[in-house]
Scaffold this active site. Structure first.
Site, PDB file in Angstrom:
ATOM      1  N   LYS C  65       0.842  -1.214   0.000  1.00  0.00           N
ATOM      2  CA  LYS C  65       0.000   0.000   0.000  1.00  0.00           C
ATOM      3  C   LYS C  65       0.869   1.252   0.000  1.00  0.00           C
ATOM      4  O   LYS C  65       1.935   1.292   0.658  1.00  0.00           O
ATOM      5  CB  LYS C  65      -0.895  -0.041   1.234  1.00  0.00           C
ATOM      6  CG  LYS C  65      -2.003   1.006   1.309  1.00  0.00           C
ATOM      7  CD  LYS C  65      -2.911   0.679   2.512  1.00  0.00           C
ATOM      8  CE  LYS C  65      -4.051   1.676   2.639  1.00  0.00           C
ATOM      9  NZ  LYS C  65      -4.896   1.373   3.808  1.00  0.00           N
ATOM     10  N   SER C 140      -9.821   1.508   2.940  1.00  0.00           N
ATOM     11  CA  SER C 140      -8.939   2.329   2.159  1.00  0.00           C
ATOM     12  C   SER C 140      -7.911   1.535   1.354  1.00  0.00           C
ATOM     13  O   SER C 140      -7.260   2.109   0.483  1.00  0.00           O
ATOM     14  CB  SER C 140      -8.225   3.334   3.052  1.00  0.00           C
ATOM     15  OG  SER C 140      -7.444   2.672   4.000  1.00  0.00           O
ATOM     16  N   SER C 164     -10.160  -1.070   7.034  1.00  0.00           N
ATOM     17  CA  SER C 164      -9.578  -0.827   5.720  1.00  0.00           C
ATOM     18  C   SER C 164      -8.826  -1.975   5.067  1.00  0.00           C
ATOM     19  O   SER C 164      -8.402  -1.830   3.928  1.00  0.00           O
ATOM     20  CB  SER C 164      -8.643   0.386   5.798  1.00  0.00           C
ATOM     21  OG  SER C 164      -9.417   1.565   5.963  1.00  0.00           O
TER      22      SER C 164
END
Lengths: 483, 94, 478
Positions: C65, C140, C164
Site C-alpha cells: 500500500k 482504504s 480498511s
C-alpha cells in the site's frame, strides 16, 4: 489613597539535559554542529517516524525530582501539545500534561508545582530580507537542536522580589549542576527561564492578573526584567487601570517591555495523550538507580564545610553553591598542606576576583598549585602581597608557586642582614615614628612598616617586619599581633 | 448545528484555508456527523476509565546510545526551499 | 503463464524452493501484469526484476500500500500533498518481509491518508473493482485488494484502522487479516490514527495470509514503542472442522442496516459452521452501536494531529500562492489535502478543542473501554465472534460520495474490533446480488478473536474456507 503593592513571582524554567542523545531518537547531541547534520526521520518529523523515550532522560528527571523533594509519579504519560510553527516539525510537541513525572516539592522555601519532561524545538534563524519569496523576509530552520530532552520546572508564585527570584534561580542552577544532569548554562541555552509576574495588595492572598516574561537569558536580565515589569504593572494599577494578561519580552538594552503575542493568537493546544508512546511506570529499580546517583547537594555540602572544616557560614555557602568553586576547593584541600579556612578564603576571595564568572576552570591555576601557594603564605615563605602577584601569574600561565616566586624574585625576605639593614635604615630616617612606637602608640608602627614594604616591593613578610622593628627598638615581640 | 464562526475558528486552528462556500459546506457536513456522534452523549460513562493506550505495555525505553544521523543531503532532498543548509520558510515575524 | 497465476503465494513459494519455478520469471510475470493494470490499482510498479533474495517467502513479489515508506520509491499515502515524495528509509514491516524473500512489486492505490471505504478519496483516481469495473473495491486498501483479486499481485500489504483491510477484502472476494494491535510494527507507516492503525495481509486464501503474517510478527520493533513481542509462532493452518468451537453472533452487528443478500450469505455460513461442529449462539455487544460514533471522534482527532506535519516546510507540496507563513500553511494544506481529509481534520480538531474535549474525545475514550469490556465478556463464553464484514456488496462508483455519513456506515461491523485492538479476519463466503439487481458480488464473513488469538483464528477461518470452497476467480467479462 495608595495601597502598598506586593510583587508575586513564579518561575518556569527549562533545562536541557546532558544526555548523549535526543529525547525521542538516537541522534547525538552536540553544540555548534553544521546545520541539519544531527537529524533523522523522527526528529525532523518525516511521515511514518515514531518516537522512543530516552531512558537516561527519565533517570535524570527522577534525580531532579529527588533533589527538589518532589512526589515521583508511579505512572506518568506523555501528551501532545498541538500548534504550528516552523521549529516544530510534527506540528505538535511531545510533552507532559496532567500526569507529569514529578509533582510538589520545594527548594529553599519556594514550592515546586511540577517537574516534567518534553522535547525542545528546533532553531529558527531569521535571515532578513532576501530577493526570494516575493521580497518577503526569510527564516531558516536548523533541526539539530530539535528533540533535545528538556525538563520543565514550574514553581508556585512564592517569590516576592526580583533579587529573590534571581538568587533562587542561582540556587536551582547550583543544585542541577551538582546533580550533573545539565550544563545549566544560560549563555548556551541549556538553562532558560520565564517569569510570571503579578502584583497584589500587601496582605492579600488573592492573585492579581499575571503576565509572562519570556526567555530572559541571563541572571542579571532576569532580575532587571522582573523589576521593570513590576514597575510597569505598578504604574498601571496606580493609574486605576487593569493589567492585561499577556506574554512579554524584556529588552535589556533599552529596558523596554513589549508584547510578544497578540490577543488574537490565544493558543488552544488541544492536549491529548500521546498514542505513539506508552506510559512510564516508575519501578523500584529506576528509583534505586536515581537515589544511588544522587551526589551531595549544595545545602548539605555547605553544612559539612562549616561543621567539619570550620568554614564561616558565608564562605561555606559560597563554595557549596558555586559548584565549580567548591569542587576546586576540595581538590585543593585534598593535596594537603594548606589550612582549610585560609585556603577557602583564597579560593573564594582572591581566585574568584581573578577569574571570569568566578569559574576556576577559566584559568590555568591548578588546585595543587593554589594549595601550595597558601601553604607558602602560612609558612611565611611568601608574603601575602607577593602571593597575590604569584597567583596572577598562576592564573594566566599556570605553573607552580615556588618556581614562579623564584623566577620573579618574590621569595620572602627572611635573610636577617638584608631585611634587618633595611629596617635599621628606615628607623634611622624617621626617628619621630620610632619614638611613637617606643612610647606604645600601636598605630605608629605603620609609618615604619610602609616604607619597608615599599622598599622590599612587598616581598617582606609583614609579621617578620614588625618583629624586626620591635627588636631593633628594643621592644618585646607582641604575641598574636596581626602583621 | 455548527456556527460559521466556529468553523472558521477550527479552520484557523488547523491551518486550513477555506473559502466562504467551503465554510458553509463544511458546517453542514460536520453538523451531520456530529449529530450521529451525539449518540454517545446519552451513555452513562461516569464510572468508566478512558482508554488512552490499547496495549498493556509500559516503559518502552531506549538506551542513551548515539545512532547515526541522516546525511544532510538526504534530509534536505525533499525540501521545498533550502537556504544556508536549512529549510527556508517565510519569516514568522514578517 | 496462467499456471504461474493460478498458484497461490504459498504454492509459488514452494515451487521456487523446489526449483520448479524461477523466481525471476515469477516476478516478471506479475510485474508485467501490474504495469498493464487497467483498474488503477497501482500508483507505482517496479521497473525491473530485483536481485533474488532467498527466504521462506520464496521470492513471491509483494504489492505494498502506498502509505508504507519505501526508500527511494514514491510513498504518498494517496495524497497530493505527498505526490512524488520518496522517503530516505523503509518501513520495518516491508524491510522484514523483503529480507524473508518477498520483494517489492509495486505500491498500491488507496484512499487519501487511509481515510475512506471506497478508494474514491485517492488523489490519483479511484480504483475499479475487478468483479465489476463500475463499482468500488472498498477502502482504504482498495488498490491492494483489487490487485490480489485480479491476480495482478500474488499477495499484498494493506492497513486497517476501522476496517480498511477487511472491508475491501470482502468487496473483492479475497482474504484480509487485521492483527492484534501492536503485533505488527507501525514504524514507517504514514500515520492516520496511531492507536488504531495496523498493517496486515491481503491474500487469495487463508494459508497465504498465515504465511505472510507469520513473517510480519515476532520480536517487537524497538523503533515502535507500541509494538509487542508476539507470543509464539504463527503456524500454517490445517484445521479440518470446527468441533468444539463456540461462535457468538452479536445482533447489534448482524441485522439492521445489512443488505438482505449479505445477511443470507452470512446465515448460510453460520449454518455451514454448525455442520462443521461449531456451536453458534447470540452474543450481545451492547456498546457496539456506539462504536462508529466513538471511532469518528477518536480517529479524526488523532489524524488531525498526525497530519499537522504536512505544512510545506520540510517535504511534500508547498503552495506558492502565499508570501507569509500563515498563508503558506493554510494554502498548502487547502490545496494539498482532499475533501474527506479536510473534513476529518476539521472534525478531529473540533473534538479536541477547548471546551469540547470532555464531551467528545473524553467520552469516546470511555466508550472505547466499554466496547473492549463487551468483547472480553463475550470471549469468556465464545471462542470467536462472527459478523458480516461489510453491510453491503460493492457499491457503484460515486454512489456514496455525496454523503459522508453514508460512507462512514460501511465500517460499522469492523470498527468495534479496531477500537478493542483485537484481531479479525474476513474471508469470502459467497456471492449476493446488489440491491438494484445485477451480477452477484462477493460477500465477506468476519471472525474476530481475543488478543493474540491469530493462530486459532486462522485455523477456524481455514476450516470454513475449505468447506465454503468459494471460487475467487473474477468473471472474465467483469
Amino acid at each position: 489613597m495608595s495601597v502598598e503593592l506586593e510583587p508575586v513571582i513564579g518561575l518556569e524554567i527549562h533545562v536541557q539535559l546532558a544526555t548523549a542523545t535526543k529525547m525521542f531518537c538516537g541522534c547525538e547531541l552536540g553544540f555548534g554542529e553544521p546545520p541539519n547534520t544531527r537529524t533523522c526521520p523522527v526528529c525532523i518529523g518525516l511521515p511514518g517516524a515514531l518516537p522512543v523515550v530516552n531512558a537516561r532522560a527519565i533517570h535524570f528527571g527522577l534525580m531532579i525530582g529527588l533533589a527538589l523533594g518532589c512526589e515521583l509519579a508511579p505512572r506518568s504519560i506523555f501528551h501532545r501539545k498541538n500548534y504550528f510553527y516552523p521549529d516544530l516539525p510534527k506540528g505538535y510537541q511531545i510533552s507532559q500534561y496532567d500526569e507529569p513525572l514529578c509533582r510538589g516539592g520545594s527548594l529553599a522555601g519556594v514550592r515546586i508545582h511540577r517537574v516534567h519532561l518534553e522535547e525542545d524545538a528546533a532553531k529558527l534563524i531569521h535571515i532578513g530580507s532576501s530577493g526570494r519569496i516575493h521580497g518577503s523576509q526569510l527564516s531558516v530552520v536548523d533541526f539539530n537542536r530539535g528533540g533535545t530532552p528538556l525538563v520543565e520546572i514550574v514553581t508556585e508564585p512564592d517569590l516576592h522580589s526580583p533579587a529573590q527570584a534571581r538568587e533562587w534561580l542561582e540556587l536551582l542552577r547550583a543544585t542541577l549542576r551538582a546533580l550533573g544532569v545539565s550544563d545549566v548554562n544560560m549563555d548556551e541555552g541549556s538553562l532558560r527561564a520565564d517569569a510570571n509576574v503579578s502584583l497584589r495588595p500587601r496582605g492579600s492572598t488573592a492573585l492579581g492578573t499575571k503576565t509572562e516574561l519570556k526567555n530572559m537569558n541571563s541572571f542579571r536580565f532576569l532580575e532587571r526584567g522582573v523589576a521593570a515589569e513590576i514597575e510597569r504593572q505598578r504604574a498601571i494599577i496606580e493609574a486605576g487601570a487593569e493589567v492585561v494578561q499577556e506574554t512579554l519580552h524584556f529588552d535589556p538594552g533599552s529596558g523596554a517591555i513589549t508584547s510578544l503575542r497578540s490577543k488574537e493568537e490565544a493558543q488552544d493546544y488541544r492536549y491529548f495523550p500521546e498514542p505513539d508512546l506508552v506510559p512510564i511506570a516508575t519501578t523500584d529499580a529506576m528509583l534505586e538507580a536515581a537515589r544511588a546517583a544522587m551526589p551531595e547537594l549544595p545545602a548539605a555540602r555547605a553544612e559539612r564545610l562549616e561543621r567539619d572544616l570550620g568554614l564561616g557560614a558565608e564562605r561555606a555557602h559560597q563554595l557549596a553553591f558555586r559548584v565549580e568553586l567548591g569542587d576546586f576547593y576540595e581538590r585543593a584541600l585534598a593535596c594537603g598542606g594548606a589550612d582549610p579556612v585560609a585556603l577557602a578564603n583564597w579560593v573564594g576571595g582572591e581566585l574568584v576576583a581573578r577569574t571570569a564568572d568566578g569559574d576556576p576552570a577559566a584559568s590555568l591555576v591548578t588546585p595543587a598549585a593554589l594549595s601550595a601557594l597558601v601553604a607558602m603564605v602560612s609558612g611565611h615563605s611568601l608574603s601575602g602581597t607577593a602571593a597575590r602577584e604569584v597567583l596572577d601569574v598562576l592564573v594566566a600561565q599556570g605553573g607552580d608557586p615556588e618556581t614562579v616566586a623564584a623566577e620573579r624574585g618574590l621569595g620572602a625576605l627572611d635573610d636577617d642582614t638584608g631585611l634587618a639593614a633595611i629596617v635599621a635604615r628606615v628607623i634611622a630616617e624617621d626617628p619621630a615614628a620610632a619614638e611613637k612606637v617606643r612610647a606604645g602608640n600601636p598605630k605608629a608602627i605603620g609609618a615604619l612598616v610602609g616604607p619597608i614594604m615599599r622598599e622590599t616591593r612587598g616581598r617582606a613578610d609583614g609579621a617578620e617586619v614588625t618583629r624586626l622593628i620591635r627588636d631593633a627598638l628594643g621592644l618585646e615581640a607582641i604575641e598574636g599581633q596581626a602583621p | 448545528m455548527i456556527e460559521r464562526e466556529e468553523v472558521r475558528h477550527v479552520a484557523r486552528l488547523a491551518r486550513l484555508a477555506l473559502s466562504d462556500e467551503e465554510v458553509d459546506r463544511m458546517a453542514v457536513e460536520l453538523a451531520g456527523v456530529l449529530d450521529h456522534i451525539a449518540t454517545i452523549e446519552q451513555l452513562d460513562l461516569d464510572a468508566v476509565e478512558p482508554t488512552s493506550h490499547v496495549v498493556a505495555v509500559e516503559n518502552a525505553l531506549r538506551a542513551d546510545v548515539p545512532q547515526p544521523s541522516l546525511a544532510r543531503d538526504l534530509v534536505l532532498a525533499s525540501a521545498p526551499a533550502v537556504a544556508d543548509d536549512g529549510f527556508a520558510v517565510p519569516s514568522p515575524q514578517a | 503463464m496462467s499456471e504461474i497465476l493460478s498458484l497461490s503465494a504459498a504454492g509459488a513459494a514452494k515451487a521456487v524452493a523446489s526449483g520448479e519455478l524461477d523466481a525471476r520469471e515469477l516476478f516478471e510475470t506479475y510485474r508485467a501484469r501490474a504495469a498493464a493494470d487497467q483498474l488503477n490499482a497501482f500508483v507505482w510498479v517496479a521497473e525491473a526484476v530485483p536481485p533474488a533474495v532467498e527466504g521462506p517467502l520464496g521470492g513471491v513479489p509483494l504489492a505494498v500500500k502506498d502509505l508504507f515508506c519505501t526508500e527511494g520509491v514514491p510513498s504518498q499515502s494517496g495524497s497530493r500533498i505527498l505526490e512524488g515524495y520518496r522517503p530516505p528509509y523503509t518501513a520495518t514491516v516491508v524491510e522484514r518481509l523483503a529480507a524473508q524473500g518477498a520483494p517489492l512489486l509495486g505500491k498500491t492505490n488507496q484512499d487519501e491518508f487511509a481515510m475512506g471505504s471506497s478508494t474514491e478519496n485517492s488523489a490519483f483516481g479511484p480504483v475499479h473493482n475487478p468483479w465489476d469495473r463500475g463499482r468500488v473495491p472498498g477502502g482504504s486498501s482498495g488498490g491492494s485488494a483489487a490487485a490480489v483479486a485480479a491476480r495482478l499481485a500474488p499477495w499484498a500489504l494493506g492497513t486497517d484502522t476501522g476496517g480498511s483491510i477487511r472491508q475491501p477484502a470482502a468487496l473483492c472476494g479475497i482474504v484480509g487479516l487485521k492483527p492484534t494491535y501492536g503485533a505488527v510494527s507501525r514504524y514507517g507507516m504514514i500515520a492516520f490514527a496511531s492507536s488504531l492503525d495496523q498493517a496486515g495481509p491481503l491474500t487469495r486464501d487463508v494459508t497465504d495470509a498465515a504465511l505472510l503474517y507469520s513473517k510480519m510478527v515476532g520480536a517487537r520493533d524497538p523503533r515502535d514503542s507500541t509494538s509487542l513481542d508476539f507470543p509464539g509462532a504463527i503456524e500454517l493452518p490445517v484445521r479440518a472442522d470446527l468441533a468444539g468451537v463456540r461462535i457468538g453472533v452479536p445482533a447489534e452487528l448482524s441485522g439492521e442496516g445489512i443488505e438482505p443478500g449479505v445477511l443470507e450469505a452470512f446465515e448460510a455460513t453460520l449454518e455451514l459452521a454448525r455442520t462443521l461442529g461449531a456451536s453458534v449462539e447470540p452474543c450481545a455487544l451492547p456498546h457496539a452501536p456506539h462504536a462508529l460514533a466513538a471511532y469518528y471522534v477518536l480517529a479524526p482527532a488523532e489524524a488531525s494531529s498526525n497530519l499537522a506535519r504536512f505544512d510545506g516546510v520540510r517535504y511534500g507540496y508547498r503552495s506558492s500562492d502565499a508570501d507569509d507563513l500563515i498563508g503558506m500553511y493554510t494554502r498548502t494544506r487547502h490545496d494539498g489535502f482532499g475533501a474527506e481529509v479536510k473534513r476529518r481534520i476539521m472534525l478531529g480538531t473540533y473534538a479536541l478543542s477547548s471546551g469540547y474535549y470532555d464531551a467528545y474525545y473524553g467520552r469516546a475514550q470511555r466508550v472505547r473501554t466499554k466496547i473492549a469490556e463487551d468483547f472480553s465478556a463475550g470471549f469468556e463464553r465464545f471462542d470467536f465472534i462472527a459478523t458480516p464484514t461489510a453491510p453491503g456488496v460493492a457499491f457503484e462508483l460515486g454512489a456514496k460520495t455525496s454523503d459522508p455519513l453514508a460512507m462512514y456506515l460501511n465500517d460499522f461491523c469492523t470498527v468495534p474490533m479496531s477500537l478493542a485492538g483485537i484481531p479479525a479476519i474476513s474471508i469470502p463466503c459467497g456471492l449476493a446480488e446488489p440491491p438494484g439487481g445485477g451480477r452477484a458480488l462477493p460477500v465477506g464473513f468476519q471472525l474476530a478473536g481475543p488478543a493474540f488469538s491469530e493462530n486459532v483464528l486462522l485455523g477456524a477461518a481455514f476450516a470454513l474456507e475449505q468447506a465454503l470452497a468459494f471460487d475467487g476467480s473474477v468473471p472474465d467479462d467483469a
